[in-house]
Write an enzyme that holds these catalytic residues in place. Structure first.
Site, PDB file in Angstrom:
ATOM      1  N   HIS A  75      43.844  41.157  44.712  1.00 29.45           N
ATOM      2  CA  HIS A  75      43.833  41.878  43.444  1.00 29.45           C
ATOM      3  C   HIS A  75      44.110  40.945  42.262  1.00 29.45           C
ATOM      4  O   HIS A  75      44.970  41.244  41.421  1.00 29.45           O
ATOM      5  CB  HIS A  75      44.886  42.998  43.463  1.00 29.45           C
ATOM      6  CG  HIS A  75      44.679  44.041  44.509  1.00 29.45           C
ATOM      7  ND1 HIS A  75      45.689  44.895  44.922  1.00 29.45           N
ATOM      8  CD2 HIS A  75      43.583  44.388  45.228  1.00 29.45           C
ATOM      9  CE1 HIS A  75      45.223  45.729  45.848  1.00 29.45           C
ATOM     10  NE2 HIS A  75      43.951  45.426  46.059  1.00 29.45           N
ATOM     11  N   PRO A  76      43.429  39.809  42.132  1.00 27.32           N
ATOM     12  CA  PRO A  76      43.734  38.917  41.011  1.00 27.32           C
ATOM     13  C   PRO A  76      43.297  39.520  39.677  1.00 27.32           C
ATOM     14  O   PRO A  76      42.240  40.131  39.561  1.00 27.32           O
ATOM     15  CB  PRO A  76      42.925  37.661  41.347  1.00 27.32           C
ATOM     16  CG  PRO A  76      41.783  38.151  42.178  1.00 27.32           C
ATOM     17  CD  PRO A  76      42.353  39.277  42.992  1.00 27.32           C
TER      18      PRO A  76
END
Length: 551
Positions: free
Chosen positions: A476-477
């Site tokens: 989930h960057p």
């Protein structure tokens, strides 16, 4: 550079780029070029929901990045997959649909993203969504008419998953029938971007209808090398396609939707970023914007594996005969284990009842499995299950920087995990939450033993060390080109325009001021949908000015 410009160039046909291209081409007249580095998404294991495990490490669909050795994780270089295919990461993700919690977006507005509060974004979610859900009598019904299909697959999920919900209720946690839209603590079955047994990616929802319009051109297998600037204005891009370098002009705007890793990389390759770092790589700084690539946030999670004394999905998928039967069933009916993503049950939890907001997201999967350093998935043939917890809102921030001036080189990804006491304490609370879940009678009575970590590992300090040794990204960057108050603290303004550069926006998860509490695909698509509306609105307010400044 071509003489007849497109109005807009969108870089990246992923979760955000597909939504942007669809909205911009809706009038049938606005000319849009959509450029994607990857190839077609018309692949069996992309469309099959459980194919996530197959595609996780497929270099034909994936940038297959690795982060730099991370001191907070005992110097490990963690695998960071990112979609390199039409649909981007929405074509290879685990399909869980979670909006995020209201305070996530209120915090965005406080950080300078004016107009992005929960009150502002909630209607955008509702316009996007088309839910396929079951009434109390089991009848399937549709709610909403948006382009994004979100399905309740609970009646197809493994029976063991019901034990997780019973265990949660035994811990006093409320159960929700629609986990995708909860606004406080709740657990339930995850809803998924799946339609009629197939993955429903951003390409399916947005790009497929847009492809029929004559004003959209899609070029795949093309690596964008830089944004072309004329003074302080973006006027086009340079890209490599089939061995040939081409330059193409945008009459109105260039929109980067290349993701939280590749959008800051492209800005830096274009001379937009921290000037000293660009000079050190031989890149002429055209606009000193120090926050490009900084502010990286991600979710870090730990998984515990358990051996069960009753059947789980391992009894089916952990054996060749079971996989064959599941495959035949899927081919015949589009139902069964292959039609359901692996994340079946979970939700938002307060690790301490005194907390004002949920601070943990949990995942409970009716199967024990692991992935190696190369991203390959390994299934356990014996029955087991997995409990996973991730702190929702870390405050450690990392960065994405160029490794070199060569567009082919992967960037440097520095997560800076567990860099703050807040995050280290959150890791400890995540471990206690997993233990609390495992002790609930509904799970304890069917658990033979804990497999990972070893059952005799009980000391809190030793368990934290185990967290450092095994915890990993949940992919989930965000926040590497974040919105904010100004160039001193951000890369974009509240309308996703790059500070100091006309005709250039970044529309993807890199624009998040901070990571949301849950899975990031839903808020990325929401952000793209709203941003595309802003682009259309801004163009309508000044339709001639942008074109005049390009000439």
């Amino acid at each position: 550079m071509n003489e007849t410009p497109f109005d807009y160039i969108v870089v990246g046909a992923g979760s955000a780029g597909c939504a942007v291209a669809e909205r911009l081409t809706r009038d049938g007249r606005t000319r849009v070029l959509l450029i994607e580095a990857g190839g077609s998404d018309k692949r069996f294991w992309i469309k099959v929901p459980l194919g996530y495990g197959v595609n996780f490490a497929n270099p034909r669909l994936n940038w297959s990045y690795h982060a730099e050795p991370d001191a907070g994780l005992n110097g490990r270089a963690i695998y960071w997959p990112r979609g390199r295919v039409i649909g981007g990461s929405s074509s290879i993700n685990a399909m869980a649909y979670m909006r995020g919690l209201p305070h996530d977006f209120d915090d965005w507005e406080s950080a300078g993203a004016r107009g992005w509060s929960w009150q502002d974004v909630r209607p955008a979610y509702e316009q996007l969504e088309r839910h396929f859900e079951r009434d109390t009598d089991g009848t399937l019904r549709q709610r909403g008419d948006g382009p994004l299909a979100i399905s309740d697959l609970s009646e197809q999920m493994n029976p063991f998953s019901e034990r997780f919900l019973t265990a949660a209720e035994q811990n006093g946690w409320a159960r929700s029938d629609n986990l995708s839209a909860v606004t406080d603590q709740a657990v339930g079955y995850y809803r998924s971007t799946v339609r009629r047994g197939f993955r429903w990616s951003s390409a399916d929802a947005f790009l497929a209808p847009a492809r029929g319009r004559g004003n959209l051109r899609v070029v795949s297998g093309a690596l964008v090398e830089k944004v072309i600037l004329q003074g302080r204005r973006a006027i086009g891009v340079r890209f490599r396609h089939k061995g040939r370098v081409q330059e193409v002009r945008a009459g109105r705007e260039v929109i980067l939707s290349a993701g939280a890793i590749n959008s800051p990389k492209l800005l830096q390759l274009s001379g937009i970023g921290p000037a000293a770092q660009l000079r050190a790589l031989g890149i002429v700084p055209l606009h000193d914007l120090r926050e490009v690539g900084r502010g990286l946030q991600d979710h870090l999670a730990i998984s515990y594996l358990y051996r069960s004394n009753v059947p789980t999905l391992n009894n089916i998928l952990g054996r060749m005969s079971g996989r064959m039967m599941a495959g035949l069933r899927y081919l015949a009916t589009r139902r069964g284990p292959l039609a359901v993503p692996i994340n079946q049950v979970g939700g938002y939890i307060r690790s301490d009842p005194a907390l004002a907001r949920p601070d943990m997201q949990i995942y409970c999967n009716p199967m024990s499995y692991g992935t190696d350093a190369a991203g390959r998935t390994h299934l356990d043939p014996a029955p087991g299950y997995l409990l996973c917890a991730q702190p929702c809102r870390p405050d450690s921030r990392g960065e994405v920087l160029l490794r070199s001036s060569d567009p082919e080189d992967a960037p440097l990804i520095r997560p800076n995990s567990l860099a703050t006491e807040h995050d280290r304490d959150a890791a400890r609370r995540a471990l206690r939450l997993i233990a609390q879940m495992a002790r609930a009678p509904a799970l304890a009575e069917v658990t033979r033993q804990r497999l990972t970590p070893a059952p005799d590992l009980t000391d809190p300090d030793a368990l934290l060390e185990d967290f450092r040794a095994r915890a990993s990204t949940v992919f989930h960057p965000t926040s590497t080109c974040r919105m904010g108050h100004g160039p001193q603290d951000s890369v974009l303004d509240h309308r996703l325009r790059v500070h100091g550069i006309a005709g250039l926006r970044v529309v993807d998860a890199s624009a998040f001021p901070s990571v949301t509490s849950g899975n990031t695909n839903a808020p990325t698509i929401m952000l793209a949908s709203r941003a595309a509306g802003m682009i259309v609105e801004d163009s309508a307010n000044a339709p001639d000015r942008a074109l005049a400044q390009v000439g």
